[in-house]
Design an enzyme around this catalytic site. Structure first.
Site, mmCIF file in Angstrom:
data_model
loop_
_atom_site.group_PDB
_atom_site.id
_atom_site.type_symbol
_atom_site.label_atom_id
_atom_site.label_comp_id
_atom_site.label_asym_id
_atom_site.label_seq_id
_atom_site.Cartn_x
_atom_site.Cartn_y
_atom_site.Cartn_z
ATOM 1 N N GLY A 262 35.689 30.745 45.395
ATOM 2 C CA GLY A 262 36.420 31.557 46.347
ATOM 3 C C GLY A 262 35.503 32.553 47.019
ATOM 4 N N MET A 264 31.578 35.114 45.987
ATOM 5 C CA MET A 264 30.507 35.441 45.037
ATOM 6 C C MET A 264 30.067 36.875 45.256
ATOM 7 S SD MET A 264 28.593 34.521 42.547
ATOM 8 C CE MET A 264 27.260 35.426 41.762
ATOM 9 N N GLU A 265 29.940 37.608 44.156
ATOM 10 C CA GLU A 265 29.774 39.048 44.184
ATOM 11 C C GLU A 265 28.339 39.520 44.381
ATOM 12 O OE1 GLU A 265 29.790 37.871 39.708
ATOM 13 O OE2 GLU A 265 30.761 37.223 41.557
ATOM 14 N N ASN A 266 27.554 38.842 45.191
ATOM 15 C CA ASN A 266 26.190 39.289 45.436
ATOM 16 C C ASN A 266 26.202 40.748 45.892
ATOM 17 O OD1 ASN A 266 25.403 36.412 45.275
ATOM 18 N ND2 ASN A 266 26.307 36.301 47.317
ATOM 19 N N HIS A 296 38.669 41.995 44.423
ATOM 20 C CA HIS A 296 38.055 41.392 43.232
ATOM 21 C C HIS A 296 36.532 41.468 43.328
ATOM 22 C CE1 HIS A 296 37.840 37.876 40.243
ATOM 23 N NE2 HIS A 296 36.608 37.962 40.705
ATOM 24 N N GLU A 297 35.998 41.007 44.442
ATOM 25 C CA GLU A 297 34.534 40.992 44.579
ATOM 26 C C GLU A 297 33.959 42.406 44.628
ATOM 27 O OE1 GLU A 297 33.080 38.199 44.095
ATOM 28 O OE2 GLU A 297 35.005 37.158 44.136
ATOM 29 N N HIS A 300 33.381 43.837 41.248
ATOM 30 C CA HIS A 300 32.151 43.331 40.638
ATOM 31 C C HIS A 300 30.932 44.208 40.951
ATOM 32 C CE1 HIS A 300 33.200 39.641 38.678
ATOM 33 N NE2 HIS A 300 33.679 39.055 39.761
ATOM 34 N N GLU A 319 34.647 38.562 35.005
ATOM 35 C CA GLU A 319 35.744 37.946 35.756
ATOM 36 C C GLU A 319 37.114 38.503 35.388
ATOM 37 O OE1 GLU A 319 35.000 36.589 38.283
ATOM 38 O OE2 GLU A 319 32.926 36.018 37.927
#
Length: 835
Positions: A262, A264-266, A296-297, A300, A319
């Site tokens: 969905g 990615m938390e870079n 959500h991201e 992170h 997560e």
């Protein structure tokens, strides 16, 4: 590619202290490969041997402290570094690397709409070594800086703010340099390059940006205000919750093509699947889901990026926390205040299903259960996300939000820019409360399976009593709600009482007069447990579920009915009759989408016997027609759109769909946008009402990436032996098919209406999928297990063939997990069909 073991990671972490990566990427070398030069500065804490990971197309040169090393020493993905002396070192690696078409490493995509090309990294778990050389494990954090040479008209994004520092003399290619990051883990390093369309702003003194490919620019612009508002509102809310400020220099969000997850938390450069840039009409639930993923991201950035797991057994620390915070913060900070209803009716079911399979695992597995990166990849599932978030929601209910946030902030302060484990997290939570958090963590996070809570109601002279039976071992803090029939109303119910209860307990709840018509455990959905209804409450739910006043309460009831179907305690026909009776009166969009999704998916395609499927589909389409009629006045476009979609997917005759297609609109609206047009074409292909000519014309009219996927889906769905053979060859013989085109083709291939036509492929599937996974790796292997599995074939022959396949030792781990889960779901459906 050799998987890194936990023991190897611990040994290397004890030997090395990694300081800095300078990574230079040249993206101008053609369609297949790029040049990668890495300079790693690190210290050896003692004399010893180790290795660095790299998976090159061609390794040009390696030097350590200026001394050349033999490139031929590369063994699979490991380059030995023997005899390191204590002290500082510099490793330089020059290689040619291969672009990915599977969403792993540096993925390259050419947009069919305009011919423009984009690349982006997905370094997760152990894919950084597909892009540059690295000591690839999460607890060897370092500073990262990128220099990227890219075509002149491209923009380069990275974790830190990027600047175009010059142009190459020979061809005018742009040379971009990123600001160095704070220390982060290797899997979080990120680059995205291409002729991005960007919308930028500033908030709280920080640059924010959102980016997409040029062909999606009008659609991003249409939603830019909403996306940026959600982003900045969540940013502000997190700064109210967390004492540690946002730790990076910018906040970019890139919507990228053919993305497997969905998002990615870079840090500083979050990547999202670009389906979140809506090119067709969507429901408000889908907008809410996008807002939740943004939240959500962003969570992170603190939990995952600032404080990172030490090893992959603690992936839940990333997560579960982000999942909980995503739903909670979106509800607090955005217009989407009912996020927990969608979680309850859709997302939580993902966790319940996963937790009842033989592949279940604790939210926080034992470290020995995650011995290497290959096994760690298996745990990105409904347990690590949905069950873990549910457990945290229960923890907050038990501990109190104030103490929970105090513990979280202690955790950030103790481990900022470092790594932490479950033990560290629990110690931080325990530091601000007298409650035994360690005991809670042991019973909630170290155990598997779902508890079941059942009301036991006794009626006597003048009153009634309630006890709660718990089948399981976990403590639960729940609310119990009681409802009565509303006088003079056919279906309406009204709340009699709501009270808090700790389970297990010897307490007996009692009341005077007649018992309530409905007694519901876990009202508010604050715990993770299967909820059962007593006989009278079940009868009330089946007859009056649409009359329950609160959407979240209705979601809990629908989830209970869903569980009963899956457990063989409620006939699929009874569930469908309840859907038909009540869903047309439902006002909550998340419930309508979730219930219709289960009815049309698992129920109609697996749990209903083949001979009864046509009747089930007619009942579903009748329900959808009722919703469409109810929304003719335009008051609920989301409900109408949800019903139109499922009507299309469930149609057993082509006439209505063909008329809508010819008119370019559903009667009374909505007009057909690309998503609805391809949805109709897909169903008409299944029904044999269109052929290659119509598909080719539709693709000519919509020559986009979505159009290519729609055409691939339609071609695979045609009820023709030649079309099936061609689709099978594309799936299992053509290794150039991208991850998204593979998925689209697989989605079209298996159709219950065509069971006889595809029967020969059911047994062929297993050997071909195993070989495919071995050739193409985890991403395509997982897609083969998820999308190309013959879910419609609910019979002993398929189960027997699948179980025999699991005896094959050559199955890659991620495909093995998917097959194990699919076969367990298949066996469950078989039991429901054959009680």
């Amino acid at each position: 590619m050799s998987a890194l073991t936990r023991n190897e990671a611990q040994t290397r972490a004890a030997l090395l202290d990694v300081h800095h990566y300078d990574v230079a990427l040249d993206l101008t070398g053609g369609d297949d490969t790029f040049d990668s030069t890495t300079v790693i500065r690190f210290s050896a804490l003692a004399t010893g041997d180790t290795f660095v990971e790299l998976k090159p197309d061609e390794l040009h040169s390696v030097s350590l402290d200026g001394t050349p090393l033999d490139p031929a020493a590369l063994d699979d993905n490991r380059l030995p570094l023997p005899g390191l002396t204590e002290g500082s070192h510099e490793l330089r690696v020059q290689a040619r690397m291969r672009y990915s078409r599977t969403g792993e490493g540096l993925h390259r995509f050419t947009d069919p709409a305009d011919g423009e090309t984009y690349v982006y990294t997905q370094m997760f778990m152990d894919d950084v070594q597909r892009v540059f050389a690295a000591f690839d494990q999460p607890d060897l954090k370092a500073v990262f800086a990128f220099t990227v040479t890219a075509p002149a008209h491209w923009t380069v994004l990275a974790n830190g703010i990027t600047e175009r520092t010059g142009d190459r003399d020979t061809d005018g290619a742009g040379i971009w340099r990123s600001a160095p990051t704070p220390v982060i883990s290797t899997y979080l390093a990120a680059v995205a390059a291409g002729p991005w369309h960007s919308v930028r702003t500033e908030h709280a003194g920080l640059p924010f940006g959102i980016h997409c490919r040029q062909s999606l620019a009008p659609h991003l612009d249409a939603d830019a205000d909403e996306i940026l508002r959600v982003t900045t509102d969540c940013y502000d809310r997190y700064h109210e919750k967390f004492t540690e400020p946002y730790p990076f220099d910018s906040y970019d969000q890139a919507f990228v093509p053919e993305f497997n997850a969905g998002a990615m938390e870079n840090p500083g450069l979050v990547t999202f699947r670009d389906e979140f840039v809506f090119r067709s009409a969507v429901t408000d639930t889908e907008r809410m889901r996008r807002a939740m993923v943004i939240a959500h991201e962003m969570a992170h950035m603190w939990f995952g990026d600032l404080v990172t797991l030490r090893w992959w057994d603690d992936i839940w620390l990333n997560e579960s926390f982000a999942e909980y915070m995503g739903y909670q913060t979106a509800a607090e900070a955005t217009r989407f205040t009912d996020t927990w209803t969608e979680f309850g009716v859709t997302r939580k079911a993902w966790g319940y299903d996963a937790d009842q399979r033989p592949s279940t695992h604790p939210v926080a597995p034992d470290p020995d259960g995650v011995p290497d990166t290959a096994s760690a990849l298996l745990n990105f599932d409904g347990i690590s996300y949905a069950k873990g978030a549910s457990a945290l929601r229960q923890l907050v209910a038990w501990l109190g939000e104030k103490d929970f946030l105090a513990g979280i902030n202690t955790h950030f302060a103790r481990h900022r820019f470092a790594n932490a484990s479950l033990a560290d997290f629990v110690d931080s939570l325990a530091s601000g409360t007298d409650r035994d958090v360690h005991a809670w963590a042991d019973i909630w996070l170290r155990t598997t399976g779902t508890d079941t809570l059942t009301p036991e109601i006794q009626e006597g002279p003048g009153g009634w009593s309630l006890a709660v039976r718990r089948d399981g071992s976990r403590p639960h803090r729940i609310a119990v709600a009681t409802y009565d029939h509303t006088p003079g109303e056919d279906r309406a119910l009204e709340l009699r009482d709501r009270l808090d209860l700790d389970v297990p307990t010897d307490e007996i709840i009692s009341g005077a007069g007649r018992r309530p018509a409905l007694v519901l455990l876990n009202d508010g959905d604050l715990t993770y447990a299967k909820v059962r209804l007593d006989e009278e409450s079940l009868e009330t739910a089946l007859r009056r579920i649409s009359g329950v006043p609160e959407p979240l309460t209705r979601a809990i009831l629908w989830n209970s009915l869903r569980d009963m179907v899956r457990d063989g305690e409620l006939a699929p026909a009874a569930y469908l009759e309840t859907v038909h009776t009540h869903l047309s009166e439902e006002t909550d969009l998340a419930i309508v989408q979730g219930v219709l999704g289960f009815a049309r998916g698992q129920l109609a395609d697996q749990f209903v016997a083949a001979g009864e499927r046509a009747g089930a589909l007619r009942l579903i389409t009748s329900t959808c027609r009722d919703i469409i009629r109810r929304t003719e006045d335009g008051h609920a476009p989301g409900l109408r759109l949800a019903a139109v979609r499922v009507f299309i997917d469930s149609a057993t005759q082509p006439d209505t769909l063909a008329a809508w297609l010819a008119d370019g609109t559903v009667a009374g609206g909505p007009e057909l946008d690309p998503e609805l047009r391809w949805r109709i074409l897909g169903r008409l292909a299944v029904l044999g009402a269109i052929g290659e000519a119509e598909i080719s014309q539709a693709l000519a009219d919509d020559p986009s990436a979505t159009g290519e996927e729609g055409a691939a889906r339609c071609r695979a769905a045609l009820p023709d032996a030649e079309a099936k053979a061609a689709a099978w060859a594309r799936l299992f013989e053509d290794d150039t098919l991208s991850n998204y085109l593979f998925t689209a083709t697989a989605q079209g291939f298996w159709q219950p209406e065509q069971a006889d036509l595809v029967r020969e492929y059911v047994t062929r599937y297993y050997a071909d999928a195993v070989a495919l996974g071995a050739r193409r790796g985890p991403a395509i292997g997982e897609a083969a297990g998820r999308w190309a599995f013959p879910v419609h074939a609910v019979d002993e022959d398929n189960l027997r063939a699948g179980r025999a396949c699991l005896e094959n030792p050559d199955i890659i781990p991620l495909l093995r997990r998917k097959l194990t889960d699919q076969l367990d779901d298949l066996a469950r459906a078989h039991r429901v069909r054959n009680p």
